[in-house]
Design a protein around this motif. Sequence first.
Motif, short mmCIF file in Angstrom:
data_model
loop_
_atom_site.label_atom_id
_atom_site.label_comp_id
_atom_site.label_asym_id
_atom_site.label_seq_id
_atom_site.Cartn_x
_atom_site.Cartn_y
_atom_site.Cartn_z
N UNK A 1 -11.53 52.65 72.49
CA UNK A 1 -12.96 52.50 72.64
C UNK A 1 -13.58 51.78 71.47
N UNK B 1 -8.31 38.79 80.07
CA UNK B 1 -9.23 39.81 79.57
C UNK B 1 -10.50 39.94 80.41
N UNK C 1 -7.81 49.19 71.44
CA UNK C 1 -7.42 48.81 72.80
C UNK C 1 -5.91 48.86 72.97
N UNK D 1 -10.21 46.72 77.98
CA UNK D 1 -8.90 46.67 77.33
C UNK D 1 -8.35 48.02 76.91
N UNK E 1 -11.50 36.80 73.46
CA UNK E 1 -10.35 37.47 72.87
C UNK E 1 -9.93 38.67 73.68
N UNK E 2 -8.65 38.70 74.08
CA UNK E 2 -8.15 39.90 74.73
C UNK E 2 -8.21 41.04 73.72
N UNK E 3 -8.46 42.24 74.22
CA UNK E 3 -8.55 43.39 73.33
C UNK E 3 -9.93 43.56 72.71
N UNK E 4 -10.91 42.79 73.18
CA UNK E 4 -12.27 42.95 72.64
C UNK E 4 -13.27 43.18 73.76
N UNK E 5 -14.28 43.98 73.45
CA UNK E 5 -15.30 44.30 74.46
C UNK E 5 -16.61 44.71 73.80
N UNK F 1 -19.53 42.71 75.16
CA UNK F 1 -19.87 43.20 76.50
C UNK F 1 -20.70 44.48 76.41
N UNK G 1 -3.81 43.34 75.78
CA UNK G 1 -4.06 44.79 75.83
C UNK G 1 -3.57 45.36 77.16
#
Lengths: 141, 501
Positions: free
Chosen positions: B323, A107, B316, A111, B168-172, B175, A81
């Motif tokens: 968001x 990450x 993302x 992102x 995973x990139x692109x995930x939040x 969090x 991202x």
Amino acid sequence: MQDQDNVTRILDAFRSTDAPLLPVLQAVQAEFGFVSEAAMREIANALNLSRAEVYGVVSFYHDFRMEPPAQPVVKLCHGEACQARGLRQLLTQMTRIEQEQLEPVYCLGLCAVGPAAMSPNGGVHARLDAGSLRQLLEDPR
Amino acid sequence: MKVRLSDDALAIACGADAIARALTAGGAEVERVSSWGMHWLEPLAEIDGVGYGPLAVPDVAKLLAGELDDKCIGVIGSHPFLARQTRLTFARAGKTRSLSLEDYTATAGWEGLSLARAMSPLEVVEIVAGSGLRGRGGAGFPAGIKWRTVLEAPGDQKYIVCNADEGDSGTFADRMAMEGDPFQLLEGMAIAGHAAGASKGYVYVRSEYPHAIAKLEQAVRLCRDILAPFSVEVRAGAGSYVCGEETALLNSLEGKRGEVRAKPPLPAHAGLFGKPTIINNVLTLAAVPWILRHGADAYRDFGMGRSRGTMPIQLAGNIRHGGLFETSFGVTLGDLVNEIGGGTETGRPVRAVQVGGPLGAYFPPALFDTPFDYEAFAAAGGLIGHGGVVVFDDTVDLAEQARFALEFCAIESCGKCTPCRIGSVRGRETMEKIIAGEQTEANLELIEDLCETMTFGSLCAMGGFTPYPVLSAIRHFPEDFRRAKAHNTPNLEAPDDVPAR
Ligand SMILES: Cc1cc2nc3c(=O)[nH]c(=O)nc-3n(C[C@H](O)[C@H](O)[C@H](O)COP(=O)(O)O)c2cc1C
Ligand code: SF4
Ligand code: FES
């Protein structure tokens, strides 16, 4: 080198914790910035593990260092991202010396507002451009 | 004047603390709350329900004087980005102070736990099974079946483990759930504890999330008596992607190297310290209090096919409205990217979308009619994973993205099996040759072979799914792999021609 008393104190703090190796190593690194040979030996003794086991764990995880870092290292997200938001272009604007102060992480959970970075004390920074990243390297908050 | 402002890591990274200081200095009363998840607007201030963002420090004086019209977004709750959502797990997002027991209780907090504790464990398991809830960590395994297995497993000591590694990139979304509504997650874990007969739970949070760790630790202290006899311990990871894999995570919790274990035994039979263990993703556990409160059918009524309920989707990358978008399964990828997300932030055409993290496939706009659903994504050659949607504009080079996927696998492989450990390194080298224009067709064939070996020979999805981004990039964007001279995207290793200062 590390202060043996402090390692003992850290070990004491985790006396009632199940499987305390990771939390102990994390506390040692948080205090000294790295995990020394001496600390590994001490920890192995105290937890009844072989030194090879402790070394195996320290070397497996990206977070642990066995030597003090030359300078505070800022973690810069290299996740997809942040790539999509101009990470590569940002990196090409950094000098080699600046690049050496940047450690790739994958990450930071920021992102939608990357490129993102984290300072050694856990400070988080988003929407970075060359100017703000440079400022962060000079004063890693 | 009272001003509400998020205190989650993303808002802070966008400068919310400085805004808070300026507001206080200007005489306002600042209340720090959870984030609404409209990330392009952060820092987003709320005054009497009306939102202002994204704020910079110089805006504060105008805001306090009531003159910041150009950054006013109107009533936050009726913003189209929120009005289109179905927020069950994120019902409190933006509305409550994350560590306020008072706010939590006032918004039906702990009701699910009280209801569960008035039932037998089996009744609770039946409700979760009946809701159709599937694991939100990626694999989509039915939660009820997992819970029943642990309930039926013999043993005095069982564990609930919350997988909060969110690598995973692109995930939040994990969090946000931990930082914004930590009591809800703990309530879900306590319900799982009652259902399975487990008295102890662990949350394993990645070390890249210090704010979430701090919030959870405080939350555990604040609600210890409510959770009792169930107890929860928060543990931090140490920077390893593969530790999100459930058996590697268990090894890590046990203080070992984060290597993947061969299955069987399943963690449900022999998990943490060899005991029967429920291991679920944050979002899976955080969905449970709502399900207990409203019943299995109410949850089941949302969604499509075998994907029931809602999914907190994470928009993302290069997207205008990035968001958190929680919605029933079934929304199409194109609607997510274009209508809801507003296309790219750079304003250039969307060229590719990676769904499901670093092990997920790259989708071209031609596949934008794919509905967000486990089975539909599988049929389209991809996966929804943990629900991350990463948008790229037309400057992306898919050959470089494929190279990165292989490199990431090489960096993060636990090293236990050869197809993953060696295959990823070979794959990266081969992809570099393709990028350099060396024997392109022969090398692409080699990549296909390597990917097949990785798919069928790897012990876990790290090696097994890395072919998804690689092969989807080759399939949908073949031209990017056959134009050697045109590759001018700097790759992620320090290029040689960086200016020395
Ligand atoms: C390489 C790899 C990384 C994974 N990372 C995560 C993660 O970060 N978070 C997560 O919940 N599941 C992750 N998983 C999936 C877990 O193995 C497991 O399926 C999940 O924790 C089960 O919980 P759920 O049924 O609630 O999804 C990962 C799997 C693999 C193979
Ligand atoms: S596929 Fe990779 S990460 Fe998974 S067990 Fe094999 S070597 Fe480890
Ligand atoms: S990919 Fe950079 S913060 Fe998530």
